[in-house]
Design an enzyme around this catalytic site. Structure first.
Site, PDB file in Angstrom:
ATOM      1  N   ASN A   1      -8.602   4.818   3.675  1.00  0.00           N
ATOM      2  CA  ASN A   1      -7.575   5.163   2.686  1.00  0.00           C
ATOM      3  C   ASN A   1      -7.320   3.975   1.755  1.00  0.00           C
ATOM      4  OD1 ASN A   1      -5.452   7.163   1.934  1.00  0.00           O
ATOM      5  ND2 ASN A   1      -3.999   5.589   2.614  1.00  0.00           N
TER       6      ASN A   1
ATOM      7  N   HIS B   1      -1.337   6.649  -6.359  1.00  0.00           N
ATOM      8  CA  HIS B   1      -0.058   6.188  -6.932  1.00  0.00           C
ATOM      9  C   HIS B   1      -0.326   5.877  -8.401  1.00  0.00           C
ATOM     10  CE1 HIS B   1       1.846   5.963  -3.044  1.00  0.00           C
ATOM     11  NE2 HIS B   1       0.874   5.202  -2.587  1.00  0.00           N
TER      12      HIS B   1
ATOM     13  N   GLU C   1      -1.221  10.127  -0.995  1.00  0.00           N
ATOM     14  CA  GLU C   1       0.119   9.544  -1.238  1.00  0.00           C
ATOM     15  C   GLU C   1       0.525   9.763  -2.683  1.00  0.00           C
ATOM     16  OE1 GLU C   1       0.235   5.429   0.036  1.00  0.00           O
ATOM     17  OE2 GLU C   1      -0.942   5.851   1.827  1.00  0.00           O
TER      18      GLU C   1
HETATM   19  C1  XIL Z   1       5.334   2.287   1.528  1.00  0.00           C
HETATM   20  C2  XIL Z   1       6.573   3.011   1.982  1.00  0.00           C
HETATM   21  O1  XIL Z   1       6.743   4.156   1.185  1.00  0.00           O
HETATM   22  C3  XIL Z   1       7.780   2.108   1.868  1.00  0.00           C
HETATM   23  O2  XIL Z   1       8.917   2.735   2.464  1.00  0.00           O
HETATM   24  C4  XIL Z   1       7.519   0.781   2.576  1.00  0.00           C
HETATM   25  O3  XIL Z   1       8.602  -0.093   2.346  1.00  0.00           O
HETATM   26  C5  XIL Z   1       6.253   0.163   2.061  1.00  0.00           C
HETATM   27  O4  XIL Z   1       5.178   1.074   2.217  1.00  0.00           O
HETATM   28  N1  XIL Z   1       0.399   2.461   0.247  1.00  0.00           N
HETATM   29  C6  XIL Z   1       0.522   2.912   1.542  1.00  0.00           C
HETATM   30  C7  XIL Z   1       1.849   3.286   2.076  1.00  0.00           C
HETATM   31  O5  XIL Z   1      -0.494   3.113   2.221  1.00  0.00           O
HETATM   32  O6  XIL Z   1       1.959   3.016   3.449  1.00  0.00           O
HETATM   33  C8  XIL Z   1       2.960   2.577   1.327  1.00  0.00           C
HETATM   34  O7  XIL Z   1       4.214   3.099   1.803  1.00  0.00           O
HETATM   35  C9  XIL Z   1       2.804   2.803  -0.158  1.00  0.00           C
HETATM   36  C10 XIL Z   1       1.505   2.210  -0.633  1.00  0.00           C
END
Ligand code: XIL
Length: 439
Positions: free
Chosen positions: A209, A246, A275
């Site tokens: 991932n 993201h 995500e």
């Molecule tokens: C983020 C969470 O949403 C937050 O609550 C935490 O403080 C930090 O991590 N990539 C990932 C996720 O794989 O695990 C992350 O999640 C966002 C970026």
């Protein structure tokens, strides 16, 4: 430069069974739009299930007591990822002392509501417990493998897919691995983690991932692709690749997204959008969500999409308002576009000799919205438009439209093969469906 322009992670620093009648309606009519009220899913999970896909969300254990939150989560999603509760710092706060309390709460909520679970994540440079941050070399390698084994064993049989390794590649143009204490234990740490995970839970799909791996021409995307190709050729047990997705203005949805997903899938792995969140608002945000859904639907091995939270207020970057529900739990325009795109399905083949019609949501006001319809395959056509609920026709252009509620009929009026209608919502914002026949 492919850097995240938002704050980096920080913490303490089956094809749905359809009736023959429905199938016939789909085949006989539109290539893109669904064609009967029965076929249109009214929730994200139902609409995704029409093509055998899931639609998921990240869930935070401490919000499971909030009814407004669980009502939306339960209604819309059928895949759940623990936002933080299965990470290394949460599950092994002290070496060899495991704590599954909050991870188990999420799994139990998911299972009691008929949802599946993505596991996130077994090995990562970030959100490591303090004791692990201070380790290196063979001691760290053993501790990491022990962690993978213990956590995957605890959740054995309950996880649809595990993000075995998260974010192991560097941003930018190097195509290199990200420097980390784990990377410094040797380049083979990733495959060692996958082998340990397979041994511990042979039925979970095992994923790599990462983020900023969306644009096919970027070095990081190519580097991950080359690793997956190498793993497949050497029999390292990898089943899927997760694309965090993201997005923001510094990392926009790329126009070649379907190419990226398709090329990874061609290596023999499933791909999943894991995500998803997209900074922005209004039509621009909604169109980007639609693009992501369409890219996934265009790739048969893109098996599901998860967003990173339920409401904007639940987001790790809430200031970007990147999700599908606002802080009050209202559906945003991005929700409507996402639902419509899921319901439209993949681009089917138009029936030979007939015509197809695509239905697209356009401008929207509080009481009414525009719908664009485009016919292809014939210039001699008749389109039946099935309005939803109490919707009624206010206006039309570029076609002669008869009827005002229920089913409308449209025929050409000399203005080509694309036309539009304005509908009063009268309490129903769902997109109408349409069928086309030649005359
Ligand atoms: C983020 C969470 O949403 C937050 O609550 C935490 O403080 C930090 O991590 N990539 C990932 C996720 O794989 O695990 C992350 O999640 C966002 C970026």
């Amino acid at each position: 430069m492919m850097t995240r322009t938002f704050a980096p992670p920080r913490r303490g620093r089956t094809l749905r069974a359809i009736s023959l009648a429905t199938l016939a309606a789909v085949v006989l009519s539109t290539g893109v739009a669904v064609t009967s009220a029965q076929a249109a899913g009214s929730t994200l999970q139902a609409a995704a299930a029409e093509s055998g896909r899931y639609f998921g969300t990240a869930i935070a254990a401490n919000k499971l007591s909030e009814t407004a939150y669980t009502t939306i989560a339960n209604r819309e999603f059928n895949m759940v990822t623990a936002e933080n509760e299965m990470k290394l710092d949460a599950t092994e706060p002290n070496q060899n002392q495991f704590n599954f309390t909050n991870g188990d709460r999420i799994v139990s909520w998911a299972r009691s509501n008929g949802k599946q679970v993505r596991g996130h994540t077994l090995a990562w440079h970030s959100q490591q417990p303090g004791w692990m941050q201070n380790m290196s070399g063979s001691a760290l390698r053993s501790a990491m493998l022990n962690h993978v084994t213990q956590v995957a064993t605890h959740y054995r049989g309950q996880i649809h897919s595990w993000d075995v390794v998260n974010e192991a590649f560097a941003d930018g143009s190097s195509g290199a691995r990200r420097d980390s204490n784990l990377q410094r234990t040797g380049n083979d740490w990733i495959e060692a983690a996958f082998r340990a995970a397979r041994a511990a839970d042979p039925n979970a799909k095992l994923c790599y991932n990462d983020y900023n791996t969306d644009n096919w021409s970027h070095a990081k995307t190519q580097a991950v692709y080359n690793m997956v190709r190498d793993f497949k050729s050497r029999g390292v047990p990898i089943d899927c690749v997760g694309f965090q997705a993201h997005f923001n203005s510094g990392n926009p949805v790329p126009s070649n997204y379907h190419t990226t997903l398709g090329n990874f899938a061609a290596l023999g792995v499933d791909v999943q959008i894991t995500e998803l969140d997209i900074a922005g608002s209004g039509t621009s945000q909604a169109e980007q969500y639609r693009g992501i859904v369409q890219a996934c639907l265009a790739v048969s091995r893109c098996t599901g999409i998860s967003v990173w939270g339920v409401r904007d207020s639940d987001s790790w970057r809430s200031g970007d308002t990147p999700l599908l529900f606002d802080g009050n739990g209202n559906k945003k325009l991005a929700y409507n576009y996402t639902l419509d795109a899921l319901n439209a399905g993949g681009t089917g083949n138009p029936p030979t000799g007939g015509c197809t019609v695509t239905v697209t949501r356009a401008e929207e006001w509080s009481d009414r919205f525009n719908v664009s319809l485009a016919v292809s395959g014939s210039s001699a056509w008749r389109v039946s438009v099935q309005l939803q609920g109490s919707q009624s026709l206010q206006n039309s252009w570029n076609a002669t439209v008869s009827g005002s509620t229920g089913t409308l009929t449209a025929v050409p009026n000399g203005n080509g093969n694309s036309f539009g209608i304005t509908l009063y919502k009268n309490g129903n914002t769902n997109l109408p469906t349409a069928t086309c026949s030649t005359t």
